[in-house]
Scaffold this motif. Sequence first.
Motif, PDB file in Angstrom:
ATOM      1  N   ARG A 184     -13.053 -46.957   1.155  1.00 11.15           N
ATOM      2  CA  ARG A 184     -11.744 -47.886   1.253  1.00 11.15           C
ATOM      3  C   ARG A 184     -11.252 -47.818   2.691  1.00 11.15           C
ATOM      4  O   ARG A 184     -11.815 -46.947   3.473  1.00 11.15           O
ATOM      5  N   SER A 185     -10.291 -48.591   3.183  1.00 15.57           N
ATOM      6  CA  SER A 185     -10.000 -48.698   4.535  1.00 15.57           C
ATOM      7  C   SER A 185      -9.520 -47.513   5.049  1.00 15.57           C
ATOM      8  O   SER A 185      -9.215 -47.182   5.991  1.00 15.57           O
ATOM      9  N   ASP A 186      -8.604 -46.537   4.229  1.00 13.54           N
ATOM     10  CA  ASP A 186      -7.788 -45.505   4.130  1.00 13.54           C
ATOM     11  C   ASP A 186      -8.450 -44.147   4.140  1.00 13.54           C
ATOM     12  O   ASP A 186      -7.722 -43.177   4.003  1.00 13.54           O
ATOM     13  N   LEU A 187      -9.816 -44.183   3.767  1.00  9.51           N
ATOM     14  CA  LEU A 187     -10.643 -43.103   3.245  1.00  9.51           C
ATOM     15  C   LEU A 187     -10.393 -41.973   4.138  1.00  9.51           C
ATOM     16  O   LEU A 187     -10.223 -40.917   3.890  1.00  9.51           O
ATOM     17  N   MET A 188     -10.515 -42.212   5.688  1.00  9.48           N
ATOM     18  CA  MET A 188     -10.632 -40.921   6.534  1.00  9.48           C
ATOM     19  C   MET A 188      -9.052 -40.192   6.633  1.00  9.48           C
ATOM     20  O   MET A 188      -9.040 -39.225   7.158  1.00  9.48           O
ATOM     21  N   THR A 189      -8.295 -41.048   6.146  1.00 10.23           N
ATOM     22  CA  THR A 189      -6.825 -40.275   6.119  1.00 10.23           C
ATOM     23  C   THR A 189      -6.513 -39.692   4.873  1.00 10.23           C
ATOM     24  O   THR A 189      -5.457 -38.983   4.803  1.00 10.23           O
ATOM     25  N   ALA A 190      -7.161 -40.119   3.937  1.00  7.60           N
ATOM     26  CA  ALA A 190      -7.014 -39.504   2.436  1.00  7.60           C
ATOM     27  C   ALA A 190      -7.394 -37.832   2.655  1.00  7.60           C
ATOM     28  O   ALA A 190      -8.112 -37.385   3.355  1.00  7.60           O
ATOM     29  N   SER A 191      -6.698 -37.302   1.626  1.00  8.80           N
ATOM     30  CA  SER A 191      -7.071 -35.799   1.364  1.00  8.80           C
ATOM     31  C   SER A 191      -8.403 -35.603   0.633  1.00  8.80           C
ATOM     32  O   SER A 191      -8.722 -36.451  -0.282  1.00  8.80           O
TER      33      SER A 191
END
Length: 337
Positions: free
Chosen positions: A274-281
């Motif tokens: 998803r678009s925010d995968l890299m900022t997810a934990s």
Amino acid sequence: MANPNPLMAKSSGTDPADAAIESALRTLDAEGSGIAAITAALQSDLRAPFIAATDLIKNAKGRLIVTGLGKSGHIGRKVAATFASTGTPAFFVHAAEASHGDLGMITADDVILALSWSGEQPEMKNLITYAKRFRIHVIAISAERESSLAKAADVALTLPKAREACPHNLAPTTSSLMMLALGDALAIALLEGRGFTSVDFSVLHPGGKLGALLKYTRDLMHAGDSVPLKPLGTKMSDALVEMTSKGFGCVGITDTRGHIVGIVTDGDLRRHMRSDLMTASVDDVMTKNPKTIGRDLLAGEALEILNSSKITALIVTDAGKPVGIVHLHDLLRAGVA
């Protein structure tokens, strides 16, 4: 005039390929009947002598000397090798060569296992005489209960009569397989009776594919800084850098005690794309309670876990803490897979 035998009529039109298959099936059927006959005999007349034979071999102070001639000799070589590789010291002595000096290989502490379908080979005479002179126990495998060999033996394992697979009932086929099967049965009974383990097996089989299967995980794993690890709470961008730099297609996730609690794999990335995968934990992406293995697991068992779980890498742990990682490619390079 019609052919009175429908089976003959059918076979007359069979092409060579079909005839070969039919012949093979008859051979396997004949040999299978020989094995079935041994199975039945072990539950009746063969039971007591089989137990006596295993006791003699197990309690011997020396080695098991396997002997035979012709096809029985060839089977004897294989039987001796099976015993030796499963914890029973054994080697083969050719019955004819025994009379020309090889009797010196046999000591009073040994036990002789003599294979002869008829039990009447004259070459066996000197060997039996030698055994009697030095009080060496003899176990005979023969199809003739009243043969010279069977009568001279301390224990006679009398094989049930069975027809050879050869259409002329001449070429040793079923009889050879029956001797081999009974030899294997003795060897495995002794293996199990001694509690011979896969670890013991690995000591005797260090080479080839079998030797590779019997290596330990600790011999193949990557350790130290090579293990891809990140703690709980790490951002996926950092976890991805770790995963990429270590090159195993995964990163193990540890808790505050240093215990493995999860793993992030290529599959997890695809499932959570998803678009925010890299900022997810990593806590939200990882697979919890991943499969792990101990450092003392055999490589063959590690391969089975990888295959059955359809994964390519396993974290190696000690008391819950990661100490290494083993990849399918490591098993391939070692010759395991």
